[in-house]
Design an enzyme around this catalytic site. Structure first.
Site, PDB file in Angstrom:
ATOM      1  N   CYS A 130       0.856  -1.151   0.153  1.00 55.82           N
ATOM      2  CA  CYS A 130      -0.114   0.174   0.051  1.00 55.82           C
ATOM      3  C   CYS A 130       0.974   1.332  -0.215  1.00 55.82           C
ATOM      4  CB  CYS A 130      -0.826  -0.146   1.265  1.00 55.82           C
ATOM      5  SG  CYS A 130      -2.070   1.499   1.513  1.00 55.82           S
ATOM      6  N   CYS A 133      -0.622   3.957   2.312  1.00 55.73           N
ATOM      7  CA  CYS A 133      -0.085   3.975   3.878  1.00 55.73           C
ATOM      8  C   CYS A 133       1.245   4.121   4.089  1.00 55.73           C
ATOM      9  CB  CYS A 133      -0.567   2.289   4.049  1.00 55.73           C
ATOM     10  SG  CYS A 133      -2.172   1.890   3.536  1.00 55.73           S
ATOM     11  N   ASP A 134       2.260   3.653   3.221  1.00 56.09           N
ATOM     12  CA  ASP A 134       3.438   3.422   3.800  1.00 56.09           C
ATOM     13  C   ASP A 134       4.515   4.286   2.884  1.00 56.09           C
ATOM     14  OD1 ASP A 134       2.684   1.494   5.697  1.00 56.09           O
ATOM     15  OD2 ASP A 134       2.794   0.014   4.074  1.00 56.09           O
TER      16      ASP A 134
END
Length: 321
Positions: A130, A133-134
């Protein structure tokens, strides 16, 4: 007792919830995580008709609030068992047993694992699925984050997320073939992006490091040569796996684990429907999932109406006798 129980709160499930609730059905949506499904892991959505650009989590929230506005019940829990045969469907979760006249399965699909050595060990410590997300963790301005990012895959997700990651660091896309599968417009952008390089005909065989990922081992599939490439992050986009484990052995699944439906979203079990990425279908996009959901909701509505008509007919026959 619900008229329609929707399993999954992605675009298919939430779209179905809106249509079913507006048809005056008693509707519940069951979700094990955040509303939105894979939209939560999507950065910029620019191909949803009528919206020039919106962030995936924002679109998730808008759809979720839309469903609640029409009185849809939202429940959290993970499905452990589904009893779908017969007039009353029973869904066993880790919290309760829910009953409904009809069930819509909109559980979507999740990223497949690459299968590389060290992939599981370094998940969350360099390995990710992701970018939203990261991605920020791999900002090249941070100390020690100057080795770059590896993206594995050649489809839309790999190229879109790879382009997003260039906001934080330089990106190398590793693909097992000598050409991409992504849409032409996405390919053009990637090839023109000075922050993206490509390694063709290759796979990532291993993820290496100590406390955190430090490099990957790359294998050229044509020559068999392997070599180590330093990298701070590895983002994997090599396909999807349908979330249908709770339906294992069911007659509505195909060999790949996807649910087979007709154009009305009906499965082989009366009163059971499927919509979105969990279906055996060609194009898996937010807009097609939402479309599936709308169709499924109205098919469920007509199915419930037919049950009511049958009950009235039986009652009339009994009275006349």
């Amino acid at each position: 007792m619900y008229d329609l129980l929707i399993i999954g709160a992605g675009p298919a499930g939430l779209s179905a919830a809106v249509y079913a609730a507006r048809a005056n059905l008693k509707v519940a949506v069951l979700e094990k995580g955040l509303p939105g499904g894979q939209m939560q892991n999507t950065t910029e959505v620019e191909n949803y008709t009528g919206i020039k650009m919106i962030m995936g989590p924002e679109l998730s929230q808008v759809m979720y609030e839309h469903a609640l506005h029409f009185g849809v019940e939202y429940k959290t829990g993970e499905v452990e068992k589904a009893e779908l045969e017969g007039p009353i469907k029973k869904i066993h979760t880790d919290k309760e047993i829910m009953e409904a006249k009809t069930v819509l399965i909109a559980t979507g699909a999740e990223p497949k694992l690459l299968g590389a050595s060290g992939e599981k060990e370094f998940r969350g410590r360099g390995v990710s699925y992701c970018a939203t997300c990261d991605g920020a963790f791999f900002n090249e301005k941070r100390p020690g984050m100057d080795k770059g990012i590896i993206v594995v895959g050649g489809g839309d997700s790999a190229i879109e997320e790879g382009a997003f990651l260039t906001r934080f660091n330089k990106v190398t896309i590793v693909h097992r073939r000598d050409k991409l599968r992504a849409q032409p417009i996405l390919q053009k952008r990637a090839f023109e992006n000075p922050r993206i390089d490509f390694i063709w005909d290759s796979t990532v065989e291993a993820v290496n490091g100590e406390n955190a990922m430090q490099s990957v081992t790359i294998k050229n599939l044509k020559t068999g040569e392997t070599y180590e490439k330093p990298a701070n992050g590895l983002f994997i986009y090599v396909g999807m796996k349908p979330n249908t484990d709770f339906l294992s052995g069911s007659r509505i699944l195909n060999e790949g684990g996807y649910i087979v439906t007709d154009e009305s979203m009906k499965t082989a079990i009366p009163g059971v429907f499927a919509a979105g990425d969990v279906r055996d279908k060609g194009l898996r996009q937010i807009i097609t999932a939402a479309s599936d959901g709308a169709i499924a909701a109205m098919t469920a509505y007509h199915y419930i109406e037919s049950l009511a008509d049958s009950a009235e007919t039986e009652a009339d026959v009994t009275v006349s006798q």
